[in-house]
Scaffold this active site. Structure first.
Site, PDB file in Angstrom:
ATOM      1  N   THR A 184       0.850  -1.194   0.000  1.00  0.00           N
ATOM      2  CA  THR A 184       0.000   0.000   0.000  1.00  0.00           C
ATOM      3  C   THR A 184       0.885   1.242   0.000  1.00  0.00           C
ATOM      4  O   THR A 184       0.701   2.163  -0.804  1.00  0.00           O
ATOM      5  CB  THR A 184      -0.927  -0.005   1.237  1.00  0.00           C
ATOM      6  OG1 THR A 184      -1.789  -1.139   1.141  1.00  0.00           O
ATOM      7  CG2 THR A 184      -1.752   1.265   1.332  1.00  0.00           C
ATOM      8  N   ASN A 235      -5.857  -9.778  -7.588  1.00  0.00           N
ATOM      9  CA  ASN A 235      -5.969 -10.465  -6.306  1.00  0.00           C
ATOM     10  C   ASN A 235      -7.258 -11.257  -6.161  1.00  0.00           C
ATOM     11  O   ASN A 235      -7.315 -12.234  -5.424  1.00  0.00           O
ATOM     12  CB  ASN A 235      -5.845  -9.458  -5.156  1.00  0.00           C
ATOM     13  CG  ASN A 235      -6.620  -8.185  -5.382  1.00  0.00           C
ATOM     14  OD1 ASN A 235      -6.482  -7.528  -6.417  1.00  0.00           O
ATOM     15  ND2 ASN A 235      -7.462  -7.840  -4.435  1.00  0.00           N
ATOM     16  N   GLN A 284       0.533  -9.856  -6.257  1.00  0.00           N
ATOM     17  CA  GLN A 284      -0.004 -11.218  -6.349  1.00  0.00           C
ATOM     18  C   GLN A 284       0.759 -12.088  -7.350  1.00  0.00           C
ATOM     19  O   GLN A 284       0.676 -13.314  -7.286  1.00  0.00           O
ATOM     20  CB  GLN A 284      -1.490 -11.173  -6.741  1.00  0.00           C
ATOM     21  CG  GLN A 284      -2.386 -10.476  -5.713  1.00  0.00           C
ATOM     22  CD  GLN A 284      -2.523 -11.253  -4.406  1.00  0.00           C
ATOM     23  OE1 GLN A 284      -2.162 -12.427  -4.306  1.00  0.00           O
ATOM     24  NE2 GLN A 284      -3.056 -10.593  -3.390  1.00  0.00           N
ATOM     25  N   SER A 288       4.858  -6.965  -1.817  1.00  0.00           N
ATOM     26  CA  SER A 288       4.447  -7.074  -0.422  1.00  0.00           C
ATOM     27  C   SER A 288       5.029  -8.345   0.189  1.00  0.00           C
ATOM     28  O   SER A 288       4.916  -9.431  -0.382  1.00  0.00           O
ATOM     29  CB  SER A 288       2.916  -7.116  -0.343  1.00  0.00           C
ATOM     30  OG  SER A 288       2.506  -7.326   0.983  1.00  0.00           O
ATOM     31  N   HIS A 337       4.117 -10.060   2.950  1.00  0.00           N
ATOM     32  CA  HIS A 337       3.256 -11.108   3.523  1.00  0.00           C
ATOM     33  C   HIS A 337       2.485 -11.917   2.482  1.00  0.00           C
ATOM     34  O   HIS A 337       1.810 -12.887   2.824  1.00  0.00           O
ATOM     35  CB  HIS A 337       2.312 -10.523   4.585  1.00  0.00           C
ATOM     36  CG  HIS A 337       1.221  -9.644   4.081  1.00  0.00           C
ATOM     37  ND1 HIS A 337      -0.078 -10.062   3.991  1.00  0.00           N
ATOM     38  CD2 HIS A 337       1.219  -8.362   3.660  1.00  0.00           C
ATOM     39  CE1 HIS A 337      -0.833  -9.063   3.551  1.00  0.00           C
ATOM     40  NE2 HIS A 337      -0.064  -8.015   3.343  1.00  0.00           N
ATOM     41  N   THR A 357      13.479   4.827  10.980  1.00  0.00           N
ATOM     42  CA  THR A 357      14.363   3.692  11.244  1.00  0.00           C
ATOM     43  C   THR A 357      13.781   2.436  10.611  1.00  0.00           C
ATOM     44  O   THR A 357      12.589   2.145  10.763  1.00  0.00           O
ATOM     45  CB  THR A 357      14.523   3.502  12.769  1.00  0.00           C
ATOM     46  OG1 THR A 357      15.059   4.710  13.290  1.00  0.00           O
ATOM     47  CG2 THR A 357      15.445   2.335  13.090  1.00  0.00           C
ATOM     48  N   CYS A 379     -12.314  -7.067   2.896  1.00  0.00           N
ATOM     49  CA  CYS A 379     -12.644  -5.705   3.310  1.00  0.00           C
ATOM     50  C   CYS A 379     -12.244  -5.547   4.764  1.00  0.00           C
ATOM     51  O   CYS A 379     -12.491  -6.428   5.576  1.00  0.00           O
ATOM     52  CB  CYS A 379     -14.136  -5.491   3.120  1.00  0.00           C
ATOM     53  SG  CYS A 379     -14.647  -3.854   3.596  1.00  0.00           S
TER      54      CYS A 379
HETATM   55  N1  PLP Z   1      -1.954  -4.722  -4.112  1.00  0.00           N
HETATM   56  C1  PLP Z   1      -2.575  -5.899  -4.234  1.00  0.00           C
HETATM   57  C2  PLP Z   1      -2.864  -6.449  -5.591  1.00  0.00           C
HETATM   58  C3  PLP Z   1      -2.950  -6.617  -3.089  1.00  0.00           C
HETATM   59  O1  PLP Z   1      -3.563  -7.787  -3.221  1.00  0.00           O
HETATM   60  C4  PLP Z   1      -2.647  -6.063  -1.815  1.00  0.00           C
HETATM   61  C5  PLP Z   1      -3.065  -6.756  -0.581  1.00  0.00           C
HETATM   62  O2  PLP Z   1      -4.169  -7.210  -0.433  1.00  0.00           O
HETATM   63  C6  PLP Z   1      -1.985  -4.831  -1.744  1.00  0.00           C
HETATM   64  C7  PLP Z   1      -1.655  -4.189  -2.923  1.00  0.00           C
HETATM   65  C8  PLP Z   1      -1.633  -4.196  -0.432  1.00  0.00           C
HETATM   66  O3  PLP Z   1      -0.520  -4.842   0.165  1.00  0.00           O
HETATM   67  P1  PLP Z   1      -0.113  -4.576   1.683  1.00  0.00           P
HETATM   68  O4  PLP Z   1      -0.986  -5.445   2.512  1.00  0.00           O
HETATM   69  O5  PLP Z   1       1.336  -5.002   1.754  1.00  0.00           O
HETATM   70  O6  PLP Z   1      -0.272  -3.128   1.956  1.00  0.00           O
END
Ligand code: PLP
Length: 386
Positions: free
Chosen positions: A72, A151, A179, A199, A201, A238, A326
């Site tokens: 994000t 996603n 993704q 990302s 995670h 940091t 959501c």
């Molecule tokens: N972009 C896509 C396509 C995603 O699926 C997601 C997470 O759901 C994000 C961005 C946001 O990632 P983060 O959770 O690292 O902010």
């Protein structure tokens, strides 16, 4: 206790063993990576190793990786008029985003609302290239943001073709590869991406880390967070050494295993979809005619509501989601499916199953057994209510 199986990898993936080990090692570090003493240098070394691991995942130069708190933030950092490419120092005058982007891109980043335009997609959620070409004629120095893979549906965009069109129009291309990374090839040069978001995670690293990767020669003149000048003045604060270390280890593991994992996941996903359609011929699988990620299946059955289906799946030991996760926990109609022209009625029932590297055939069996229970009880109560 009911045996459980996890099918929500597109929301977040479990921590990889390699990432866990790197996180635990980083927790033992004392230093601030900006300090010159030995403790500081050890923290710095951990970060730089992770930077190289993330760069390898996308075929980028290590120095062009900027760590952020997640994708994000990486998207917010990328989507600014203040982008410079080589000698082109003038600001980007318009942002074009596809209609199926993640909300962090759809919201337009740091562009004024009236400088953001949404690009239409076809019934599979794929960007219409003719419409893209026509739209770009309206801008002198456009910035375009299109995701590598969706996603919700898993549909893969023709990024290399999009890049050609964008560059021919004096534009720059940002790709949200959250993704796709680790699941399909994600080489920045092959894609033609100027900027790319990742990302941690989603690839088996800890939550709270991500990266914006730049092609050589792309400069961001306006950082999102100003302060102590960390991350080459692009992201002050940091560094989160622990999360970054885990992200790097996950990136390395994902890069090494991606081809074998993709083949295995696609086999299991296809097996699931074939059984789903055999058991429930009324089921509709979204974006089935498009190239898709090997791990994702989004489907709906007329008359079945996603919210109740997900709860029922959960009670049967299965973690799935509606396409549009959501933050409030409420299921809304997916803007992705709306953009694809799907009726509100069918979209309301969309359930996403997403697999990962350690999904097994036994997990798929549990999923299908649960599905039989879910669908028969929900359709029965639907019929009674009618
Ligand atoms: N972009 C896509 C396509 C995603 O699926 C997601 C997470 O759901 C994000 C961005 C946001 O990632 P983060 O959770 O690292 O902010």
């Amino acid at each position: 206790m009911t045996e459980r199986a996890y099918f929500d990898w597109n929301a977040t993936a479990p921590l990889r063993g390699e990432a866990r080990a790197a996180v635990l090692a980083a927790l033992e570090l004392t230093g601030n990576a900006s300090s010159v003493h030995a403790e500081g240098r050890a923290a710095r070394q951990t970060i730089e190793q992770a930077r190289a691991q993330v760069a390898t995942l996308v075929g980028a130069e290590t120095k062009n990786v900027t760590f952020t708190s997640g994708a994000t933030e990486a998207n917010m950092l990328a989507l600014t008029p203040a982008l410079e490419a080589g000698f082109a120092k003038e600001p980007r005058d318009r942002l074009f985003v596809s209609a199926v982007e993640h909300p962090s891109v759809r919201s337009g980043g740091r562009f004024a609302a009236d400088a953001v335009e949404v690009l239409p997609v076809d019934a599979n959620g794929i960007v219409n290239l003719a419409a893209l070409k026509a739209a770009l004629a309206k801008a002198a120095r456009p910035l375009v943001s299109v995701m590598l893979a969706n996603n919700e549906t898993g549909a893969i965009q023709p990024i290399a073709s999009i890049a050609e069109i964008v560059h021919a129009a004096n534009g720059l291309l940002h790709v949200d590869a959250v993704q796709g990374a680790g699941r399909i090839d994600c080489d920045m040069a092959a894609l033609g991406a100027d900027l790319l978001s990742l990302s941690s995670h989603k690839i088996g690293g800890p939550q709270g880390a991500g990266a914006l990767v730049r092609r050589d020669g792309i400069h961001i003149a306006e950082p999102l967070i100003r302060g102590g000048g960390q991350e080459r003045n692009l992201r002050a604060g940091t560094e989160n050494v622990v999360a970054i270390a885990g992200f790097g280890a996950a990136a390395q593991a994902a890069f090494r295993a991606r081809q074998a994992d993709a083949v295995r996941m696609a086999g299991l996903r296809d097996q699931f979809e074939a059984s789903l359609l055999a058991q429930t011929p009324a089921a509709f699988i979204f974006a089935r005619d498009a190239a898709r990620l090997p791990n994702t299946s989004l489907f709906a059955v007329p008359g079945l509501k996603a919210e109740t289906a997900i709860i029922s799946f959960d009670l049967n030991g299965i973690a799935v989601s509606s396409g549009a996760a959501c933050s409030s926990g409420k299921v809304q109609i997916s803007s992705v499916l709306t953009a694809m022209g799907v009726s509100a009625d069918l979209a309301r029932g969309a359930v996403r199953v997403s697999l990962g590297w350690d999904t097994t055939e036994a997990d798929i069996d549990l999923l299908l057994t649960a599905w039989m229970r879910v669908v028969s009880s929900l359709l029965k109560s639907h019929a009674n209510a009618a």
